[in-house]
Design an enzyme around this catalytic site. Structure first.
Site, mmCIF file in Angstrom:
data_model
loop_
_atom_site.group_PDB
_atom_site.id
_atom_site.type_symbol
_atom_site.label_atom_id
_atom_site.label_comp_id
_atom_site.label_asym_id
_atom_site.label_seq_id
_atom_site.Cartn_x
_atom_site.Cartn_y
_atom_site.Cartn_z
ATOM 1 C CG HIS A 42 -3.518 3.922 -5.411
ATOM 2 N ND1 HIS A 42 -4.393 3.043 -4.837
ATOM 3 C CD2 HIS A 42 -2.265 3.406 -5.206
ATOM 4 C CE1 HIS A 42 -3.715 2.032 -4.321
ATOM 5 N NE2 HIS A 42 -2.431 2.231 -4.525
ATOM 6 C CG ASN A 77 -2.302 0.492 -1.274
ATOM 7 O OD1 ASN A 77 -3.281 0.257 -1.989
ATOM 8 N ND2 ASN A 77 -1.072 0.573 -1.759
ATOM 9 C CB CYS A 110 -2.672 0.366 -7.288
ATOM 10 S SG CYS A 110 -1.911 -0.622 -5.999
#
Ligand code: UT7
Length: 330
Positions: free
Chosen positions: A257, A287, A117
């Protein structure tokens, strides 16, 4: 040789998400979950899922075209392509090479970065360094994922979290004093076990047995990761700001994020910032791993949430562990 200080910044951005929407109510029909649990524990309402014939490079190219258009440059001006992804089309060749071909770019070098990520922040920093050192002039930095292909759709602990998408930026020299002011990057391999895809690599190649055991799916110790994400992302923001001689009071917008709204609420508390200073779009996309920051960045910019001169902080955390924060004067 004359050395000159260069400011490197974002000249254009774009994003693309697949058309297919998977809502929490759709998930209620697949696994033992509820819209209420997903919304209150994560903040996600829906996510996008790539078509069977769509792979990561397809999403990446669509986002890249928009970024090139936004920067008003032709593909041939790109000398470097970096794709941040952990769901590449193939283990090799790199997705960046496939993107290069699809965009018809002739005179560029291309590679992928895998830092989960945090990969978009890592990629941005690498591209910045290459431009600063005159190794190249204009870079296309893309975060792209079709993560849905490595999600176990029978595991309610993980399948409700993720989505597919891509975001891209054009990075080049900008007016002095603007662009990337400072970056802080970090990693901790001793916690590699917390998020992983156990099979499919050289440690545990894919076999009938690994597939039968579902070891090709993504696994996460969510609780542990949650606590580390809050602490490390908050510290990373402060460290990056300090490197740029700034403090949290200078922040106009944080683009974090997009993993879980509760992580962002806890960060806001830790950093003594109101939630209005956080760009949040995880409710719509879930996500999207390495794509989450460039998607959120482009949405924030197109929504007029970033004004010229604003201090914008990008911050990420993910498997590896890896993390990073970048401070930008817009
Ligand atoms: O992108 C990289 C970084 N990733 C992250 O930052 C993710 C960090 N972690 C998280 O966001 C959270 O830990 C999760 C959203 C993954 C999980 O939330 P949690 O509040 O930590 O829940 P939990 O794992 O402690 O589970 C609590 C309960 C459990 O039931 P019991 O054991 O208390 O009976 C789970 O089985 O919630 C249950 N549960 C669910 N229930 C309904 C877990 N997933 C679900 C679900 N629907 N989808």
């Amino acid at each position: 040789m004359e050395t000159r200080f260069k400011s490197i910044g974002i000249a254009g951005s774009g994003f693309y998400v697949p058309k297919k929407v998977l809502t929490n109510f759709d998930l209620e029909k697949i696994v033992d979950t509820t819209d209420n649990w997903i919304r209150t524990r994560t903040g996600v309402r829906e996510r996008r899922i790539a078509d069977d014939n769509e792979a990561t490079s397809d999403l990446a190219v669509k986002a890249a075209r928009k970024a090139l258009e936004d920067a008003r440059i032709s593909p041939q001006e790109i000398n470097l392509i970096i794709v941040a992804t952990l769901s590449p089309d193939y283990l090799f060749p790199s997705t960046a090479c496939l993107v290069q071909d699809k965009l018809g770019i002739k005179d560029a070098w291309a590679f992928d970065i895998e830092a989960a990520c945090s990969a978009f922040i890592y990629a941005l920093s690498v591209a910045e360094a290459f431009i600063k050192s005159d190794t190249c002039k204009t870079a296309l930095v893309i975060g792209a994922e079709v993560f849905s292909r490595i999600v176990n759709w029978k595991d309610r602990n993980t399948c409700v979290l993720m989505g597919d998408g891509a975001g891209a930026v054009v990075l080049r020299e900008v007016e002095n004093g603007k662009g990337i002011l400072s970056t802080h990057l970090g990693a901790d391999g001793s916690r590699a076990h917390l998020l992983k895809q156990p099979a499919g690599g050289s440690r545990l190649p894919a076999t009938e047995e690994t597939v039968r055991q579902g070891l090709h799916y993504f696994k996460m110790q969510g609780n542990e990761v949650f606590k580390l994400a809050v602490r490390i992302m908050s510290e990373s923001v402060i460290t990056a700001l300090k490197k740029g001689s700034l403090s949290n009071k200078d922040i106009d917008l944080i683009i974090p994020h997009q993993a879980n709204i509760r992580i962002l609420n806890a960060m806001a508390k830790k950093l003594s910032l109101p939630m209005e200073k956080f760009m949040v779009n995880l409710d719509k996309y879930g996500n999207t791993t390495a794509a989450s920051i460039p998607i959120a960045l482009d949405e924030a910019s197109k929504q007029g949430r970033i004004k010229e001169g604003d201090i914008v902080v990008l911050v990420a955390f993910g498997a590896g562990l890896t993390w990073g924060a970048t401070v930008i004067r817009w």
